[in-house]
Design a protein around this motif. Structure first.
Motif: not given
Length: 392
Positions: A283-308
């Motif tokens: 849980f500390c690996g993804h949900f502390p302050t500072g860890a960002v969450q994303f929406t499904e719409e943000q996945l469209e066309g994601e490049t390798r650099g953006q995935w990183y």
């Protein structure tokens, strides 16, 4: 060093190449995240800068892949042999568990052994980090861990789904494990008033939470998954759970004869300690302050650099010493693990300074902190999101 061992110890017909075992990274689109400050940091980069960052991360990965060799193989074999020695010693001491010092020492050793098997060995072996050794006994296709969750199901829900769609609400089922509200993107309803209680129970029974999370019950309710498939999974989990229950709560206690109860209590405590510890680290690996969450719409066309970039912003590290990192399965380097999930875990500490420097250079947040500090942040988020309109 060479990329493979000089003398492979495997019948190559029994396993497949590790290249085929890891998820193909889809073309995904990085767009603004749910945290305004991170949106600004991310979108200040031009597309060219993001792809350049991706190429530099690829170069780190390629270098480590080329360097893998005997020292890495020796590391994982030493960890496995140490874990087995701890487990044997702990179980032996528990046979004298009627004496309090023996019970305490035996339970402590068995707890550490179970944590090592779960975190540094099972988790990382099943990621395919050691498949290149071509050792059939330390291979993602053959490893079955000391856990009620099935390895085959875990490889899909974690190795593929979680690592591909990290912190994407609605795609990454690790966001809340189908039980908790961990994002303001999740619509509130009165059920979530129990968020703190559900989280407490999930930490105690975490291995069961992971196993049942694989069932994807919500997809059945939505008509996206046939009930027959769930029934097959339930039967498989039941068979695995029966073996685990028999081993820890019947066979070993029975072997102790009149000391049945101390051994039973020791095994129960060790499983409980392993569950609570692994829950806290994950849980500390993804949900502390500072860890960002994303929406499904943000996945469209994601490049390798953006995935990183999404992996870097959606993960958080933990600070500690060598033993602490070992007990977290090197998930204290969660950012590096998410960038390079198939690299040997012992290399994360080595590449972490380079990744941190890249974050500084490109103006991206490198979230890190102590376990205690970040766990309190996670608990605060869980409590806030129990209420309507709560914020992370």
């Amino acid at each position: 060093m060479t990329a493979t061992l000089d003398r492979p110890v495997i019948d190559t017909a029994t396993v497949t190449d590790d290249v085929d075992r890891h998820p193909v990274r889809p073309s995904l689109q990085l767009v603004p995240s749910s945290r305004r400050e991170d949106v600004e940091a991310t979108t200040s980069l031009t597309p060219e800068q993001i792809e350049e960052l991706g190429r530099r991360l690829d170069a780190i990965r390629d270098r480590v892949l080329a360097e893998r060799g005997e020292s890495d193989a020796a590391y994982i074999r030493k960890v496995i042999s140490s874990q087995r020695a701890l487990e044997i010693g702990g179980r032996a001491l528990l046979f004298a568990g009627v004496l309090p010092p023996a019970w305490i020492a035996g339970t402590a050793m068995l707890s550490i052994a179970k944590i090592m098997e779960n975190m540094e060995i099972g988790h990382n072996v099943m990621h395919g980090q050691w498949d290149w050794m071509r050792d059939p006994k330390i291979h993602s296709s053959t490893w079955e861990w000391d856990n009620v969750s099935l390895s085959a199901e875990w490889r899909n829900s974690h190795n593929y789904m979680h690592h591909t769609y990290t912190n994407v609400v609605g795609k990454d089922r690790d966001v809340g494990y189908g039980i908790l509200r961990l994002s303001e993107e999740q619509k509130w309803n009165p059920y979530y008033l129990g968020n703190p209680v559900y989280n407490f129970l999930l930490s105690l029974f975490f291995q069961w939470g992971v196993a049942l999370h694989d069932l994807e019950v919500e997809k059945v309710v939505q008509g996206q998954k046939p009930l027959s498939r769930v029934w097959e999974q339930v039967k498989s989990i039941g068979r695995k759970a029966a073996k685990q229950f028999t081993k820890d709560y019947v066979v070993f206690p029975a072997l102790a004869g009149p000391f049945f109860l101390p051994v039973l209590a020791g095994n129960l405590t060790a499983n409980l300690v392993r569950n609570v510890w692994s829950h806290a680290v994950i849980f500390c690996g993804h949900f502390p302050t500072g860890a960002v969450q994303f929406t499904e719409e943000q996945l469209e066309g994601e490049t390798r650099g953006q995935w990183y970039v999404r992996q870097m912003l959606g993960s958080a590290n933990l600070e500690g010493g060598t033993f602490f990192h070992l007990m977290t399965g090197q998930l204290s380097f969660q950012i590096e693990h998410h960038l390079f999930p198939d690299l040997p875990s012992n290399r994360y500490a080595e590449v972490a300074p380079e990744v941190r420097e890249l974050c500084r250079e490109y103006g991206l947040e490198y979230t890190t902190g102590s376990l205690g500090k970040q766990y309190l942040q996670v608990l605060r988020t869980i409590n806030r999101l129990a209420l309507p309109g709560g914020k992370r």
